[in-house]
Design an enzyme around this catalytic site. Structure first.
Site, PDB file in Angstrom:
ATOM      1  N   GLU A   1       0.819  -1.213   0.000  1.00 32.13           N
ATOM      2  CA  GLU A   1       0.000   0.000   0.000  1.00 32.13           C
ATOM      3  C   GLU A   1       0.854   1.265   0.000  1.00 32.13           C
ATOM      4  O   GLU A   1       0.472   2.280  -0.552  1.00 32.13           O
ATOM      5  CB  GLU A   1      -0.933  -0.007   1.221  1.00 32.13           C
ATOM      6  CG  GLU A   1      -2.097   0.919   1.090  1.00 32.13           C
ATOM      7  CD  GLU A   1      -3.198   0.624   2.099  1.00 32.13           C
ATOM      8  OE1 GLU A   1      -3.667   1.568   2.743  1.00 32.13           O
ATOM      9  OE2 GLU A   1      -3.579  -0.558   2.243  1.00 32.13           O
TER      10      GLU A   1
ATOM     11  N   ASP B   1      -2.622  -3.279   3.008  1.00 31.14           N
ATOM     12  CA  ASP B   1      -3.016  -3.485   4.404  1.00 31.14           C
ATOM     13  C   ASP B   1      -4.118  -4.536   4.492  1.00 31.14           C
ATOM     14  O   ASP B   1      -5.058  -4.541   3.690  1.00 31.14           O
ATOM     15  CB  ASP B   1      -3.506  -2.175   5.026  1.00 31.14           C
ATOM     16  CG  ASP B   1      -2.343  -1.254   5.380  1.00 31.14           C
ATOM     17  OD1 ASP B   1      -1.179  -1.654   5.179  1.00 31.14           O
ATOM     18  OD2 ASP B   1      -2.602  -0.131   5.854  1.00 31.14           O
TER      19      ASP B   1
ATOM     20  N   TYR C   1      -0.557  -4.574  13.730  1.00 31.89           N
ATOM     21  CA  TYR C   1      -1.478  -3.859  12.847  1.00 31.89           C
ATOM     22  C   TYR C   1      -2.467  -2.992  13.645  1.00 31.89           C
ATOM     23  O   TYR C   1      -3.159  -3.485  14.536  1.00 31.89           O
ATOM     24  CB  TYR C   1      -2.251  -4.877  11.996  1.00 31.89           C
ATOM     25  CG  TYR C   1      -3.135  -4.261  10.947  1.00 31.89           C
ATOM     26  CD1 TYR C   1      -2.584  -3.642   9.827  1.00 31.89           C
ATOM     27  CD2 TYR C   1      -4.523  -4.306  11.066  1.00 31.89           C
ATOM     28  CE1 TYR C   1      -3.402  -3.081   8.851  1.00 31.89           C
ATOM     29  CE2 TYR C   1      -5.340  -3.746  10.089  1.00 31.89           C
ATOM     30  CZ  TYR C   1      -4.770  -3.135   8.987  1.00 31.89           C
ATOM     31  OH  TYR C   1      -5.573  -2.579   8.034  1.00 31.89           O
TER      32      TYR C   1
END
Length: 692
Positions: free
Chosen positions: A7, A103, A300
């Site tokens: 990303e 992601d 994350y």
């Protein structure tokens, strides 16, 4: 050869390093059988209405509603070069397959798939799904790549979310803007969020404090208070009669109670605490945490889970012990690790809770900007708390009666500080609030030594802070949803910060308060919009219901076409039945807000829709809200920023973001004015700067 699409450039570089793709090219890295490139956020986006028909260039009520038969997409103007690079890479003959490494969530899936579709690629691809950017996690992820078909429903949900937002945003914004003669941005999540703030401000404005009275009685070893009374005469009479009398003990209890450790952080709970404790906005917290994630220091961030999976249980004691050496707590020697408290496979869907990684142990924390240091310490401290002992205390309750009224006293003594010892201030507050009551028995009589009437006033509702607004967004509509619904509320953990920031940026909300505690207050424009908005658009329960259905689509349990048809039916009915509110001309009149003094001519500078302009017509001084300079550092030129620039010539900004590297830093933006009256901006760094 495999083409891997991340990303962001920083993520692509981390992946390329692990894969051995070390040869740098224009817009990608190559080597060891891999080509690794990146998307730079949303390369492909939904086209505007005018792409379907030129007549939509002009906003007209007669053209509503706008429902595309076939959805059109376009490449973002600012990212055409990178899209061109990706399209060529996808077409390369030696590239046999792709890996989606954006992601691991709904938006990441959408970013990759739209680029893949827009480039006309038909080559097979697999999915990298990881919760940490550590080398070991990346390596393990590539060893266990998932089939792309496993994420088709996730993509479907992402498309529905994007198209639903387009349908509501385009149609409702044009509807209300054409009817009321000014731009009134409406959004599927944004408007109900604004409505909550407007309703809270209305409740505060309408509130009228009412006095109340309590009788406080002093006994030999403690004091007890009666219930609230509305009449002072009655309270005075009760106090007078109690002095010198004997009251009977009707209740005497002493129980040990315990408070479980808090769960680990998901994104929303981290944003709430960071706002309450550090004064950070939700967007700042997300940006700092995202930066820590890309530096491999935390897992994350865009997660809605507060638990870890069972396969992580064995590694926790060693990780926590090592982290405690980095983030020691005064007067505490070690962390008791009850790992089972944070393990729950059933409560982890796509990603587990946010925790520090093993990479933190090797990293020099002094190299981090202060904001990132503070967030990392907050995440580490929450891990210590979550695996700690319960907070245990004795609670004493005594009730006494004069035959007509009950008087009560509560006492509290700490038995075990437990997890609260790691959270610092809360533990101190508990020690300060310790109060031991005497041991009494029911039926015992006690003489009243002194009686006093205390006056108080009822308090209004509190203004929203970012902390409490996030909480309300998370629970909005929950009362009307099934108890077993997996996700309730407005938006998702990943989108709530952006919603708040947009409301501030377009002038519907403003932040007011001191450095640490800032309240979110609705502006005149925001209040006017909600006032004319029909209930169905501002209803949190309807939007929360949509959010639940998006999750069902994600799980393959709800039809995406039915979802979009539901939204189109609602919009059609809105366009056909909505009538302009009477007296709205007065309500929607633009409020002129003075933000400072013009540095060119000394006249007042007022806020308008597109910027801040000198009130003197001959003077051309202007600060534009869509300032390219502020956009380039990831900031908005808000009313508060304009006021600081006009009064001090500079403004301190935390959490600026480099457009090139994505890195975060704090800085001072200094404004100077040219001879022609044009503002220019430069950047200074305190103490040599915090840029990283």
């Amino acid at each position: 050869m495999k083409l891997v699409l991340a990303e962001k450039p920083s993520v692509a570089q981390s992946i390329a390093k692990v894969l051995g793709a070390t040869k740098r090219e224009d817009g990608y890295l190559e080597g060891n059988g891999y080509v690794v490139s990146w998307c730079v956020g949303h390369l492909v986006e939904l086209s505007q209405p005018e792409a379907y028909d030129e007549k939509y260039n002009k906003w007209a009520y007669a053209d509503l509603p706008i429902f595309p038969d076939q959805w059109k997409y376009q490449v973002s103007a600012s990212t055409k070069k990178q899209f061109g690079i990706l399209k060529k890479l996808m077409a390369r003959k030696d590239v046999e397959s792709l890996v989606c490494a954006t992601d691991a969530g709904r938006e990441g899936e959408l970013i990759f798939r739209l680029v893949y579709q827009q480039a006309g690629c038909r080559k097979p691809f697999e999915r990298l799904w990881i919760s940490s950017m550590e080398d070991s996690a990346i390596r393990e992820g590539f060893e266990q790549l998932k089939p792309s078909t496993e994420y088709d429903a996730l993509y479907e949900a992402a498309l529905c979310r994007e198209r639903a937002d387009w349908l509501v945003g385009i149609n409702a914004t044009r509807l209300f803007s054409t009817l009321y003669g000014q731009t009134l941005n409406v959004g599927r999540v944004m408007t109900p969020t604004l409505a909550m703030v407007v309703m809270r401000e209305a409740a505060i404005s309408a509130f009228r404090p009412e006095p109340f009275y309590t009788v406080e009685l002093a006994f030999q070893d403690f004091t007890a208070s009666g219930e609230r009374m509305k009449q002072k005469v009655l309270a005075d009479d009760v106090a007078r009669k109690c002095v010198g009398s004997v009251l009977n003990v009707t209740k005497a209890e002493n129980k040990e109670k315990s408070e479980k450790p808090p769960a680990l952080y998901d994104l929303t709970s981290l944003q709430r605490d960071a706002n309450r404790v550090l004064g950070f906005t939700a967007q700042q917290t997300l940006d700092y945490t995202q930066s820590l994630y890309e530096k491999k220091l935390v897992t994350y961030p865009r997660t809605d889970s507060r638990y870890l999976t069972s396969d992580m249980k064995d590694m926790l004691p060693k990780l926590i012990k090592s982290l405690f050496n980095i983030f020691p707590v005064e007067d505490v020697k070690n962390v008791p690790v009850h790992a089972e408290q944070v393990i729950n496979d059933k409560k982890v869907s796509d990603h587990h809770a946010i925790i520090p990684t093993k990479e933190t142990l090797k990293f020099s924390l002094e190299e981090l900007p202060k904001g990132e240091q503070a967030i990392l310490r907050l995440i580490a401290t929450r891990l210590f708390c979550a695996v700690g002992e319960p907070f245990r205390y004795n609670e004493s309750v005594i009730e006494l009666s004069d035959g007509n009224y009950i008087f009560s006293a509560k006492g509290k003594t700490i038995v075990q500080s437990g997890w609260k010892i790691f959270s610092g201030k809360p533990a101190d507050k508990d020690k300060e609030s310790e109060k031991q009551l005497p041991s009494l028995t029911v039926g015992e009589g006690l003489s009243v030594h002194f009686a006093e009437v205390k006056e108080g006033k009822t308090s209004p509702p509190k203004h929203f802070t970012e902390d409490t607004l996030l909480q309300s967004m998370e629970t909005a509509g929950a009362d009307e949803m099934p108890e077993d619904a997996e996700r309730k509320g407005l938006g998702t953990p990943a989108t709530r910060a952006a919603t708040i920031e947009k409301l501030v940026r377009i002038g519907f909300l403003e932040r007011k308060g001191d450095k640490k505690t800032k309240h979110l207050i609705s502006t005149h424009k925001g209040t006017a919009l909600v006032t004319v908005m029909p209930e169905q658009i501002q209803s949190p329960s309807m939007t929360a219901d949509w959010e639940a259905k998006l999750l069902m689509i994600e799980h393959g349990e709800y039809d995406s076409n039915a979802f979009l048809e539901e939204i189109q039916d609602m919009i059609s009915a809105l366009v056909q039945t909505y009538e302009k509110v009477k007296g709205s001309d007065v309500l929607m009149a633009k409020e002129v807000q003075t933000v400072g003094v013009c540095p060119v001519c000394g006249s007042s500078v007022t806020e308008r829709q597109k910027g801040f302009f000198c009130s003197k017509r001959e003077c051309h001084f202007a600060l534009w809200k869509n300032s390219r300079y502020f956009e380039s550092i990831g900031k908005s030129l808000t009313s508060a920023v304009a006021q600081k620039l006009l009064s001090n010539g500079e403004v301190k900004l935390k959490g600026c973001k480099s457009a090139k590297t994505g890195r975060m830093y704090d800085a001072i933006v200094v404004m100077t004015v040219t001879e022609e009256g044009k503002p220019q901006f430069n950047m200074n760094f305190e103490n040599g700067g915090n840029s990283k």
